[in-house]
Design an enzyme around this catalytic site. Structure first.
Site, PDB file in Angstrom:
ATOM      1  N   LYS A 268     -31.896 -48.174  53.464  1.00  0.00           N
ATOM      2  CA  LYS A 268     -31.106 -46.944  53.353  1.00  0.00           C
ATOM      3  C   LYS A 268     -31.179 -46.162  54.663  1.00  0.00           C
ATOM      4  CE  LYS A 268     -30.897 -42.526  50.797  1.00  0.00           C
ATOM      5  NZ  LYS A 268     -31.474 -41.714  49.701  1.00  0.00           N
ATOM      6  N   ASP A 273     -29.667 -35.904  54.366  1.00  0.00           N
ATOM      7  CA  ASP A 273     -29.280 -35.754  52.962  1.00  0.00           C
ATOM      8  C   ASP A 273     -29.413 -34.309  52.511  1.00  0.00           C
ATOM      9  OD1 ASP A 273     -28.698 -36.011  50.311  1.00  0.00           O
ATOM     10  OD2 ASP A 273     -30.542 -37.095  49.776  1.00  0.00           O
ATOM     11  N   LYS A 280     -29.103 -29.542  47.742  1.00  0.00           N
ATOM     12  CA  LYS A 280     -30.552 -29.416  47.556  1.00  0.00           C
ATOM     13  C   LYS A 280     -30.998 -27.978  47.822  1.00  0.00           C
ATOM     14  CE  LYS A 280     -31.907 -34.118  48.950  1.00  0.00           C
ATOM     15  NZ  LYS A 280     -32.464 -34.511  47.645  1.00  0.00           N
ATOM     16  N   ASP A 291     -34.363 -39.395  55.497  1.00  0.00           N
ATOM     17  CA  ASP A 291     -33.734 -40.213  54.466  1.00  0.00           C
ATOM     18  C   ASP A 291     -33.165 -41.522  55.015  1.00  0.00           C
ATOM     19  OD1 ASP A 291     -33.400 -40.437  51.759  1.00  0.00           O
ATOM     20  OD2 ASP A 291     -31.475 -39.394  51.689  1.00  0.00           O
ATOM     21  N   ASP A 350     -26.135 -35.899  44.773  1.00  0.00           N
ATOM     22  CA  ASP A 350     -27.399 -36.091  45.487  1.00  0.00           C
ATOM     23  C   ASP A 350     -28.010 -37.473  45.211  1.00  0.00           C
ATOM     24  OD1 ASP A 350     -29.446 -35.454  47.168  1.00  0.00           O
ATOM     25  OD2 ASP A 350     -30.458 -34.068  45.793  1.00  0.00           O
ATOM     26  N   GLU A 352     -27.051 -40.261  46.180  1.00  0.00           N
ATOM     27  CA  GLU A 352     -26.118 -40.931  47.092  1.00  0.00           C
ATOM     28  C   GLU A 352     -26.676 -42.229  47.663  1.00  0.00           C
ATOM     29  OE1 GLU A 352     -28.267 -38.786  48.057  1.00  0.00           O
ATOM     30  OE2 GLU A 352     -29.066 -39.861  49.793  1.00  0.00           O
ATOM     31  N   ARG A 354     -28.134 -44.756  46.271  1.00  0.00           N
ATOM     32  CA  ARG A 354     -27.713 -45.927  45.517  1.00  0.00           C
ATOM     33  C   ARG A 354     -26.230 -46.242  45.760  1.00  0.00           C
ATOM     34  NH1 ARG A 354     -29.726 -42.950  40.160  1.00  0.00           N
ATOM     35  NH2 ARG A 354     -31.063 -42.015  41.730  1.00  0.00           N
TER      36      ARG A 354
HETATM   37  N1  BES Z   1     -33.227 -38.901  49.386  1.00  0.00           N
HETATM   38  C1  BES Z   1     -33.393 -38.407  48.079  1.00  0.00           C
HETATM   39  C2  BES Z   1     -34.727 -38.795  47.444  1.00  0.00           C
HETATM   40  C3  BES Z   1     -35.946 -38.072  47.972  1.00  0.00           C
HETATM   41  C4  BES Z   1     -36.235 -36.794  47.568  1.00  0.00           C
HETATM   42  C5  BES Z   1     -36.816 -38.733  48.790  1.00  0.00           C
HETATM   43  C6  BES Z   1     -37.381 -36.177  48.023  1.00  0.00           C
HETATM   44  C7  BES Z   1     -37.959 -38.117  49.243  1.00  0.00           C
HETATM   45  C8  BES Z   1     -38.243 -36.845  48.854  1.00  0.00           C
HETATM   46  C9  BES Z   1     -32.297 -38.966  47.184  1.00  0.00           C
HETATM   47  O1  BES Z   1     -31.070 -39.129  47.777  1.00  0.00           O
HETATM   48  C10 BES Z   1     -32.111 -37.972  46.076  1.00  0.00           C
HETATM   49  O2  BES Z   1     -31.711 -36.883  46.342  1.00  0.00           O
HETATM   50  N2  BES Z   1     -32.427 -38.379  44.857  1.00  0.00           N
HETATM   51  C11 BES Z   1     -32.333 -37.526  43.731  1.00  0.00           C
HETATM   52  C12 BES Z   1     -31.796 -38.328  42.587  1.00  0.00           C
HETATM   53  C13 BES Z   1     -31.436 -37.506  41.387  1.00  0.00           C
HETATM   54  C14 BES Z   1     -30.254 -36.622  41.696  1.00  0.00           C
HETATM   55  C15 BES Z   1     -31.123 -38.419  40.246  1.00  0.00           C
HETATM   56  C16 BES Z   1     -33.723 -37.001  43.418  1.00  0.00           C
HETATM   57  O3  BES Z   1     -34.689 -37.758  43.502  1.00  0.00           O
HETATM   58  O4  BES Z   1     -33.839 -35.822  43.102  1.00  0.00           O
HETATM   59 ZN    ZN Z   2     -31.049 -39.426  49.782  1.00  0.00          ZN
HETATM   60 MN    MN Z   3     -29.904 -37.343  47.697  1.00  0.00          MN
END
Ligand code: BES
Ligand code: ZN
Ligand code: MN
Length: 498
Positions: A268, A273, A280, A291, A350, A352, A354
């Site tokens: 990735k 992000d 966020k 990210d 968010d 994204e 995947r």
């Molecule tokens: N890049 C983030 C995941 C992340 C968050 C990695 C904090 C490290 C620290 C990812 O894109 C994301 O935002 N995931 C969301 C998914 C949710 C919306 C289902 C998350 O983990 O909150």
């Molecule tokens: Zn992300």
């Molecule tokens: Mn995200």
């Protein structure tokens, strides 16, 4: 740092600092016992004074020791003799290196403890000494106009080994350790760079640089137009909300036999992000420049493979984009069509990672992979489940999962498997599309993997969620993980990992 080996007797070596291990309870161990009687007596007398007991982390710096040619001797505590491992030696050396880097000594020599008996022990210890040393010496100051570097940095380390055959094993381990460490450093540099510098195009240009450095590495980067032709509607939907064009970086390292199936690594590469419309919270949002750590680890791993000219074919794929709010960005409820033909309802913009990974995973099919491993800072839920020590591991193949687990254990870059099954998959059911991009309450790491799993049915696949392990929030620094884990897996496949 420059590394070499020597079989010279420790007391005769000309060096600015000779590093010798001692064990807890002021036990001198074989290193000291093997010295000339005069030198051994002098060091044992120093130990008797009681300033160090040999506990892990302790060091004692001595000058002008009788019978030893080195300018300095540093005793390092190795803990209990029967507990000596590659790890304990490496962390003791890391301590010594940190001290010496601030001292006037520019070179040092480490006596490999004779207590390490098997070739496998010597290999792991030497490799881990290099990884720990390079990890400690790493600093990221590319964006500082005044670099705060030590006046006389440590630049050389000699490993003193008993026999020639031990020296041969150590030399191989040095080469592996150095290549892995440079791969980690590259990954860390790319990750630590801010989002306005490390854009998808920047990542592509850095990958291309590797392509021109090695004749058996081919690098290309698909443009948005090319991705459009391939039908990568999921990936492109994420980048629509950004002014930086997305890239799909493809790196092909051909070190193996022609026609032998490659290991495909998909990382990735989300260079920033913000969450998109599902924005966020602002606290610590700067860390979302990290990210792209999965992508960076793929680029670092490919560099290490090429530096070692491993006899294996490896393909690295890095889907790279930003995720920002904008008039053209994805909106909750939007439905997009992936390259695989599956339609996706985007319930949270968010989620994204995947979306960009699923099209890259479909693209991976064309390489007829022996196995595919994706690496992603995918879910905050993984940090809740495993904290910052252990990477999340999910897979559709038990053997591949086991292989990755074992590799992580062997090189101290651990991962732990989580389950995947239909109960979790059902959480992705959508009212309007083939699947939703979020799985609702509970098991966020697993439902994210289940989403990816819908695109990886045609090959053996494992997923590494590095959300907790790719960087340290405490000191805002990338870790370079899981380059060691991936390299250990590849070295083991080449039967070179000891
Ligand atoms: N890049 C983030 C995941 C992340 C968050 C990695 C904090 C490290 C620290 C990812 O894109 C994301 O935002 N995931 C969301 C998914 C949710 C919306 C289902 C998350 O983990 O909150
Ligand atoms: Zn992300
Ligand atoms: Mn995200």
């Amino acid at each position: 740092m420059h590394y070499s080996t020597k079989t010279t007797a420790a007391e005769n070596l000309v060096t600015q600092c000779l590093i010798l291990g001692v064990f807890e309870g002021r036990k001198p161990g074989e290193t000291l016992n093997a010295l000339d009687t005069g030198a051994a007596a002098a060091l044992k007398a120093a130990l008797k004074k009681g300033d160090m007991t040999g506990k892990p982390g302790q060091t004692l710096l001595l000058y002008a020791v009788d019978g030893i040619r080195a300018e300095r001797v540093m005793l390092i505590g190795l803990g209990k003799k029967r507990d000596l491992t590659a790890r304990t030696l490496a962390s003791a050396v890391e301590n010594a290196v940190a001290q010496l880097n601030e001292s006037a000594a520019r070179d040092c020599a480490l006596v490999l403890p004779p207590e390490l008996e098997t070739a496998a022990d010597i290999y792991a210890a030497t490799r881990d000494v290099v990884l720990a040393t390079e990890g400690r010496l790493y600093r990221f100051d590319q964006c500082k106009s005044r670099k705060d570097r030590p006046a006389r940095p440590l630049t050389r380390m000699t490993l003193i080994t008993g026999s020639r055959s031990i020296a041969n094993t150590a030399r191989k381990a040095l080469a592996h350790g150095q290549a892995i460490a440079s791969g980690m450093n590259l990954a860390r540099d790319l990750a630590n760079l801010p989002g306005n510098i490390c854009t998808p195009s920047y990542l592509a240009s850095q990958a291309r640089k590797l392509g021109s450095r090695f004749s058996n590495m081919k690098v290309s980067a698909l443009t948005e137009k090319q991705m459009e032709r391939l039908g990568m509607g999921a990936l492109l939907s994420v980048s629509r909300g950004s002014r930086e064009p997305a890239r799909l970086i493809v790196m092909e390292y051909n070190g193996g036999r022609k026609g032998s199936k490659p290991v495909v690594l998909v990382g990735k590469g989300l260079t920033f992000d913000a969450g998109g419309i599902s924005i966020k919270p602002s606290a610590n949002m700067d860390e979302m420049k990290y990210d792209m750590c999965g992508g960076a680890s793929v680029i670092g791993t490919l560099q290490a493979c090429a530096e070692l000219q491993l006899p294996v074919n490896v393909v690295g794929i890095v889907p790279s984009s930003e995720n920002l709010p904008d008039g053209a960005a994805n909106k909750p409820g939007d439905i997009v069509t992936s390259m695989a033909g599956l339609t996706i309802e985007i319930l949270n913009t968010d989620a994204e990672g995947r979306l960009i990974l699923c099209d890259a995973l479909t693209y991976a099919e064309r390489f007829k992979p022996a196995a595919v491993v994706d690496i992603a800072t995918l879910t905050g839920a993984c940090v809740v489940a495993l904290g910052h020590h252990t990477t999340g591991l999910l897979a559709n193949d038990d053997k591949l999962a086991d292989e990755l687990f074992q590799a992580g254990e062997a090189i101290n870059d651990p991962c732990w498997r989580l389950p995947m099954n239909d109960d979790y998959r059902k959480q992705l059911d959508s009212n309007f599309a083939d699947l939703a991009n979020i799985g609702g309450k509970g098991a966020g790491t697993i439902t994210a993997a289940c989403f990816l799993g819908a695109f990886t049915e045609k090959y053996k696949w494992a997923h590494l969620d590095i959300a907790g392990t790719a960087w340290k929030s405490s000191d805002k620094n990338a870790t370079g993980r899981p380059v060691p884990l991936l390299m250990q897996m590849l070295l083991a496949r080449c039967k070179l990992a000891e």
